[in-house]
Design an enzyme around this catalytic site. Structure first.
Site, mmCIF file in Angstrom:
data_model
loop_
_atom_site.group_PDB
_atom_site.id
_atom_site.type_symbol
_atom_site.label_atom_id
_atom_site.label_comp_id
_atom_site.label_asym_id
_atom_site.label_seq_id
_atom_site.Cartn_x
_atom_site.Cartn_y
_atom_site.Cartn_z
ATOM 1 N N CYS A 50 0.826 -1.210 0.000
ATOM 2 C CA CYS A 50 0.000 0.000 0.000
ATOM 3 C C CYS A 50 0.862 1.263 0.000
ATOM 4 C CB CYS A 50 -0.946 0.001 1.202
ATOM 5 S SG CYS A 50 -0.111 -0.091 2.795
ATOM 6 N N GLU A 114 9.277 -0.525 11.297
ATOM 7 C CA GLU A 114 8.170 -1.501 11.365
ATOM 8 C C GLU A 114 8.610 -2.830 10.743
ATOM 9 O OE1 GLU A 114 6.191 -2.679 8.780
ATOM 10 O OE2 GLU A 114 6.758 -1.438 7.071
ATOM 11 N N PRO A 115 8.214 -3.943 11.356
ATOM 12 C CA PRO A 115 8.704 -5.252 10.916
ATOM 13 C C PRO A 115 7.932 -5.869 9.759
ATOM 14 C CG PRO A 115 7.364 -5.516 12.891
ATOM 15 C CD PRO A 115 7.433 -4.036 12.611
ATOM 16 N N ALA A 190 -14.286 -3.268 16.453
ATOM 17 C CA ALA A 190 -13.762 -4.269 15.513
ATOM 18 C C ALA A 190 -13.151 -3.604 14.287
ATOM 19 C CB ALA A 190 -14.872 -5.234 15.088
ATOM 20 N N THR A 193 -7.765 -0.565 14.034
ATOM 21 C CA THR A 193 -6.874 -0.495 15.195
ATOM 22 C C THR A 193 -7.054 -1.702 16.096
ATOM 23 O OG1 THR A 193 -6.920 1.923 15.125
ATOM 24 C CG2 THR A 193 -6.170 0.905 17.167
#
EC number: 1.2.1.70
Length: 418
Positions: A50, A114-115, A190, A193
């Site tokens: 993205c 970030e992994p 839901a 996040t």
């Protein structure tokens, strides 16, 4: 052969353009086949997420290679070159190597360190492996980049601190509770996040997770993925009694959990402590709840303060990580340059071995004919020496005639004379 990285990302292009150059996973094989049909392309990997679309290529170097590859990208996505030219970046050889290593290590990500990007790079690499789209140089580069990413993870603190709201909420829970395996977690909402929170918690061995949402249907898919139970918001009051940790993020315009509800909950729990994390805006939990004894309430602002502190730590770790990338990219380029001599070395050794076999055969034949063995050996070594030094001697003479002192020195070094 040269290595290239061509692409756009969140820094160079808005989402309105990025979404137009995405390669869908189900058509990636077709795209790779099309890419490898370009005459200059020896191997390729397509990384499409993205936040970025990138082509990693090994190509036969040509004057118009940039134009050819941009033309292919635009034709594939039915774009005009002017649509993308201002947003495209182009890296070659050492810059391309460093770029991939930075990407795989999370140093070029929207969220520093970030992994998830490493898994996406590995997936892109695997797709090219399946389609036999890799050159040996690209395969070595990607394997090296995975090693570099691992070094960055283990030798720096780039991934040690939470820099997203979801991750910060989970980190807070892990800091307060010695083990998450023994606690009950109630997730309210839901949305995206909460999805991230649920996945983080599952990775850290939370055994009991409950998702409360207005409708069961929206929560059920996530619950199935992470092994959670689903309840409606109408059942929230009853479920709060069982919860040690509450993390809430809904789109409600009014608080869902009030002070009165929590007073009843604490009484039923016999004042066992609760961690409550409200990451909704507007807030899901009345601020007065934080004043109740044995309730530890954190708002999204509290988490942002943690995130800013952690981001500063990540930036400090990134300096160390960049040093690792610089070292490893230099090592890889040294290996790549050495590969250009492999064929020459192989030919040189084959030539010497062929000469050895020829001279040995002649010497053995002479001995079998009754010639003196010592004389045969002397003749063998004399002829072998002359044949081996003939080409270097001619090169030395030519360099001397040309007055090329630099070439003379290189030849002396090659022959081990200095």
């Amino acid at each position: 052969m040269t290595l290239l990285a061509l692409g756009i990302n969140h820094k160079t292009a808005p989402v309105s353009l990025r979404e137009r150059v995405v390669f869908s996973p189900d058509k990636l094989g077709v795209a790779l086949d099309s890419l490898l049909q370009q005459p200059l392309v020896q191997g390729g990997v397509v990384l499409s997420t993205c936040n970025r679309t990138e082509l990693y290529l090994s190509v036969d170097e040509q004057e118009n290679q940039r134009e050819q590859l941009i033309r292919w990208l635009c034709e594939y996505h039915q774009l005009r070159p002017e649509d993308v030219n201002g947003s495209l970046y182009w890296h070659q050889d050492n810059a391309a190597v460093s770029h991939l290593m930075r990407v795989a290590s999370g140093l070029d990500s929207l969220v520093l360190g970030e992994p998830q990007i490493l898994g996406q790079v590995k997936k892109a690499f695997a797709e090219s492996q399946r389609g036999h789209s890799l050159s040996s140089e690209l395969e070595r580069l990607f394997q090296k980049s995975f090693t570099v990413a691992k070094r960055v993870r283990t030798e720096t603190d780039i991934g040690a601190s939470a820099v997203s709201v979801a991750f910060a909420a989970c980190t807070l829970a892990r800091q307060i509770f010695e083990s998450l395996a023994d606690v009950t977690v109630l997730l309210v909402g839901a949305g995206e996040t909460i999805e991230l929170v649920a996945r983080y918690l599952r990775e850290h061995n939370v055994q009991k997770m409950v998702i409360a949402n207005r409708t069961r249907e929206r929560a059920q898919a996530l619950a199935t993925e992470v092994g959670a139970e689903v309840i409606t918001l109408a059942e929230l009051d009853e479920q709060l009694v069982q919860a040690d940790i509450v993390i809430s993020s809904t789109a409600s315009t009014l608080p869902i959990i009030g002070k009165g509800m929590m007073e009843r909950t604490l009484k039923a729990r016999r004042n066992q402590p609760m961690l409550m994390v409200d990451i909704a805006v507007p807030r899901d939990i009345e601020p007065e709840v934080g004043k109740l004894p044995n309730v530890y309430l954190y708002s999204v602002d509290d988490l942002h303060a943690i995130i800013q502190h952690n981001l500063a730590q990540r930036k400090a770790a990134a300096v160390q990580a960049e040093s690792i990338v610089q070292q490893e990219s230099s090592d890889f380029m040294a290996w790549l340059r050495a590969q250009s001599a492999v064929e020459t070395i192989r030919d040189y050794r084959a030539q010497a071995d062929e000469l050895r076999a020829e001279m040995t055969a002649k010497a053995l034949a002479a001995i079998q004919q009754g010639n003196d063995v010592e004389a045969v050996i002397q003749e063998l070594t004399h002829r072998l020496t002359n044949r081996l030094i003939h080409a270097p001697t001619k090169s030395l003479q030519q360099a001397a005639r040309d007055g090329d002192q630099n070439r003379l020195q290189i030849l002396r070094d090659s022959l081990g004379l200095d």
